[in-house]
Design a protein around this motif. Structure first.
Motif, PDB file in Angstrom:
ATOM      1  N   ILE A   1      -1.098 -29.893  -0.637  1.00 51.42           N
ATOM      2  CA  ILE A   1      -0.764 -28.465  -0.673  1.00 51.42           C
ATOM      3  C   ILE A   1      -1.030 -27.827   0.685  1.00 51.42           C
ATOM      4  N   LEU A   2      -2.185 -28.153   1.278  1.00 53.73           N
ATOM      5  CA  LEU A   2      -2.532 -27.604   2.592  1.00 53.73           C
ATOM      6  C   LEU A   2      -1.550 -28.073   3.658  1.00 53.73           C
ATOM      7  N   ASP A   3      -1.249 -29.350   3.640  1.00 50.69           N
ATOM      8  CA  ASP A   3      -0.296 -29.889   4.625  1.00 50.69           C
ATOM      9  C   ASP A   3       1.096 -29.289   4.453  1.00 50.69           C
ATOM     10  N   ALA A   4       1.515 -29.067   3.205  1.00 53.08           N
ATOM     11  CA  ALA A   4       2.829 -28.462   2.943  1.00 53.08           C
ATOM     12  C   ALA A   4       2.874 -27.022   3.456  1.00 53.08           C
ATOM     13  N   ALA A   5       1.788 -26.276   3.254  1.00 52.48           N
ATOM     14  CA  ALA A   5       1.732 -24.894   3.744  1.00 52.48           C
ATOM     15  C   ALA A   5       1.800 -24.863   5.269  1.00 52.48           C
ATOM     16  N   TYR A   6       1.103 -25.790   5.917  1.00 50.69           N
ATOM     17  CA  TYR A   6       1.121 -25.865   7.377  1.00 50.69           C
ATOM     18  C   TYR A   6       2.518 -26.242   7.879  1.00 50.69           C
ATOM     19  N   ALA A   7       3.142 -27.215   7.239  1.00 52.45           N
ATOM     20  CA  ALA A   7       4.495 -27.632   7.639  1.00 52.45           C
ATOM     21  C   ALA A   7       5.496 -26.493   7.467  1.00 52.45           C
ATOM     22  N   ASP A   8       5.363 -25.743   6.381  1.00 53.04           N
ATOM     23  CA  ASP A   8       6.260 -24.617   6.129  1.00 53.04           C
ATOM     24  C   ASP A   8       6.105 -23.540   7.194  1.00 53.04           C
ATOM     25  N   LEU A   9       4.872 -23.250   7.557  1.00 54.58           N
ATOM     26  CA  LEU A   9       4.613 -22.241   8.587  1.00 54.58           C
ATOM     27  C   LEU A   9       5.171 -22.698   9.936  1.00 54.58           C
ATOM     28  N   ARG A  10       5.000 -23.967  10.251  1.00 55.63           N
ATOM     29  CA  ARG A  10       5.536 -24.498  11.509  1.00 55.63           C
ATOM     30  C   ARG A  10       7.058 -24.465  11.523  1.00 55.63           C
ATOM     31  N   LYS A  11       7.670 -24.734  10.376  1.00 55.61           N
ATOM     32  CA  LYS A  11       9.131 -24.746  10.291  1.00 55.61           C
ATOM     33  C   LYS A  11       9.708 -23.340  10.500  1.00 55.61           C
ATOM     34  N   ASN A  12       9.055 -22.336   9.956  1.00 56.85           N
ATOM     35  CA  ASN A  12       9.564 -20.963  10.014  1.00 56.85           C
ATOM     36  C   ASN A  12       9.127 -20.177  11.245  1.00 56.85           C
ATOM     37  N   HIS A  13       8.187 -20.716  12.008  1.00 55.64           N
ATOM     38  CA  HIS A  13       7.673 -20.002  13.181  1.00 55.64           C
ATOM     39  C   HIS A  13       7.598 -20.975  14.364  1.00 55.64           C
ATOM     40  N   PRO A  14       8.600 -20.930  15.241  1.00 55.73           N
ATOM     41  CA  PRO A  14       8.670 -21.859  16.375  1.00 55.73           C
ATOM     42  C   PRO A  14       7.431 -21.840  17.273  1.00 55.73           C
ATOM     43  N   VAL A  15       6.741 -20.715  17.331  1.00 58.10           N
ATOM     44  CA  VAL A  15       5.525 -20.627  18.147  1.00 58.10           C
ATOM     45  C   VAL A  15       4.493 -21.649  17.660  1.00 58.10           C
ATOM     46  N   MET A  16       4.418 -21.821  16.343  1.00 64.03           N
ATOM     47  CA  MET A  16       3.487 -22.798  15.769  1.00 64.03           C
ATOM     48  C   MET A  16       3.977 -24.218  16.054  1.00 64.03           C
ATOM     49  N   GLU A  17       5.259 -24.442  15.935  1.00 65.31           N
ATOM     50  CA  GLU A  17       5.821 -25.782  16.156  1.00 65.31           C
ATOM     51  C   GLU A  17       5.653 -26.211  17.609  1.00 65.31           C
ATOM     52  N   GLU A  18       5.826 -25.280  18.530  1.00 69.88           N
ATOM     53  CA  GLU A  18       5.746 -25.579  19.956  1.00 69.88           C
ATOM     54  C   GLU A  18       4.310 -25.579  20.474  1.00 69.88           C
ATOM     55  N   LYS A  19       3.369 -25.261  19.610  1.00 67.00           N
ATOM     56  CA  LYS A  19       1.930 -25.238  19.942  1.00 67.00           C
ATOM     57  C   LYS A  19       1.626 -24.303  21.118  1.00 67.00           C
ATOM     58  N   LYS A  20       2.313 -23.163  21.156  1.00 68.15           N
ATOM     59  CA  LYS A  20       2.031 -22.180  22.190  1.00 68.15           C
ATOM     60  C   LYS A  20       0.725 -21.461  21.857  1.00 68.15           C
ATOM     61  N   PRO A  21       0.022 -20.936  22.875  1.00 67.28           N
ATOM     62  CA  PRO A  21      -1.214 -20.199  22.600  1.00 67.28           C
ATOM     63  C   PRO A  21      -0.946 -19.000  21.686  1.00 67.28           C
TER      64      PRO A  21
ATOM     65  N   VAL B   1      -5.353 -20.344   5.089  1.00 64.69           N
ATOM     66  CA  VAL B   1      -5.208 -19.807   6.447  1.00 64.69           C
ATOM     67  C   VAL B   1      -6.228 -20.461   7.377  1.00 64.69           C
ATOM     68  N   SER B   2      -7.470 -20.568   6.923  1.00 66.69           N
ATOM     69  CA  SER B   2      -8.513 -21.208   7.742  1.00 66.69           C
ATOM     70  C   SER B   2      -8.159 -22.654   8.047  1.00 66.69           C
ATOM     71  N   PHE B   3      -7.660 -23.368   7.042  1.00 65.61           N
ATOM     72  CA  PHE B   3      -7.260 -24.761   7.248  1.00 65.61           C
ATOM     73  C   PHE B   3      -6.139 -24.847   8.281  1.00 65.61           C
ATOM     74  N   ILE B   4      -5.106 -24.028   8.085  1.00 67.43           N
ATOM     75  CA  ILE B   4      -3.932 -24.068   8.971  1.00 67.43           C
ATOM     76  C   ILE B   4      -4.322 -23.755  10.407  1.00 67.43           C
ATOM     77  N   LEU B   5      -5.041 -22.659  10.605  1.00 68.31           N
ATOM     78  CA  LEU B   5      -5.401 -22.269  11.971  1.00 68.31           C
ATOM     79  C   LEU B   5      -6.388 -23.249  12.592  1.00 68.31           C
ATOM     80  N   GLY B   6      -7.297 -23.797  11.787  1.00 68.33           N
ATOM     81  CA  GLY B   6      -8.229 -24.795  12.307  1.00 68.33           C
ATOM     82  C   GLY B   6      -7.507 -26.047  12.760  1.00 68.33           C
ATOM     83  N   LYS B   7      -6.617 -26.534  11.919  1.00 69.92           N
ATOM     84  CA  LYS B   7      -5.855 -27.736  12.258  1.00 69.92           C
ATOM     85  C   LYS B   7      -4.991 -27.494  13.491  1.00 69.92           C
ATOM     86  N   HIS B   8      -4.365 -26.335  13.525  1.00 70.72           N
ATOM     87  CA  HIS B   8      -3.459 -26.008  14.630  1.00 70.72           C
ATOM     88  C   HIS B   8      -4.213 -25.866  15.961  1.00 70.72           C
TER      89      HIS B   8
END
Length: 156
Positions: A9-29, A48-55
């Motif tokens: 579930i956590l990984d799916a939420a992170y993947a979804d956020l990365r897919k919809n927000h290129p800033v997350m996918e490109e790992k920009k600050p 949110v804590s998991f996603i931002l921590g992992k990112h």
């Protein structure tokens, strides 16, 4: 009801956020305070804590942070610059990771070179007798206990 594990579930939420927000996918600050933007999308503080921590702990993100430049909101708009303090912190984290990797690599090479003990080098060692004192009334009873069927082995 879904049979997905918590991690899925956590990984799916992170993947979804990365897919919809290129800033997350490109790992920009990311912008300072982006936590609120992600919380508005995800709605669960733990996710949110998991996603931002992992990112923010990823190597690509730390590298982008160490180079400095602009920070970005999730929608891609600029939000100030990466501070020198954050750049230095990112460089420090990268160096720490690299030194840990080098130490692990060195340990593995040392273990490969280390000779293993042969059967001739291993000698049985007898364990000493144990003396146990028991208080009975006013006198002490001393009992000698012999340890049997236990052997310790010593490498010569």
């Amino acid at each position: 009801m879904s049979n997905k594990s918590k991690r899925e579930i956590l990984d799916a939420a992170y993947a979804d956020l990365r897919k919809n927000h290129p800033v997350m996918e490109e790992k920009k600050p990311l912008a300072i305070g982006v936590h609120g933007e992600v919380l508005a999308i995800v709605l669960d503080p733990k996710i949110v804590s998991f996603i931002l921590g992992k990112h923010t702990r990823s190597g690509k993100y730390l590298k982008a942070l160490s180079l400095g430049g602009k920070r970005f909101h999730l929608d891609g708009t600029e939000s100030g610059e990466v501070s020198e303090l954050h750049q230095v912190d990112a460089v420090s984290k990268i160096a720490d990771r690299n030194s840990k990797k080098a130490a692990k690599k060195e340990l593995k090479s040392v273990e490969k070179k280390k000779p293993k003990a042969t059967k001739e080098e291993i000698k049985p060692v007898e364990k000493p007798n144990l003396i146990v004192e028991k208080e009975q009334g006013l006198a002490l009873q001393i009992t000698k206990i012999t340890v049997k069927k236990r052997r310790a082995f010593q490498v010569a």
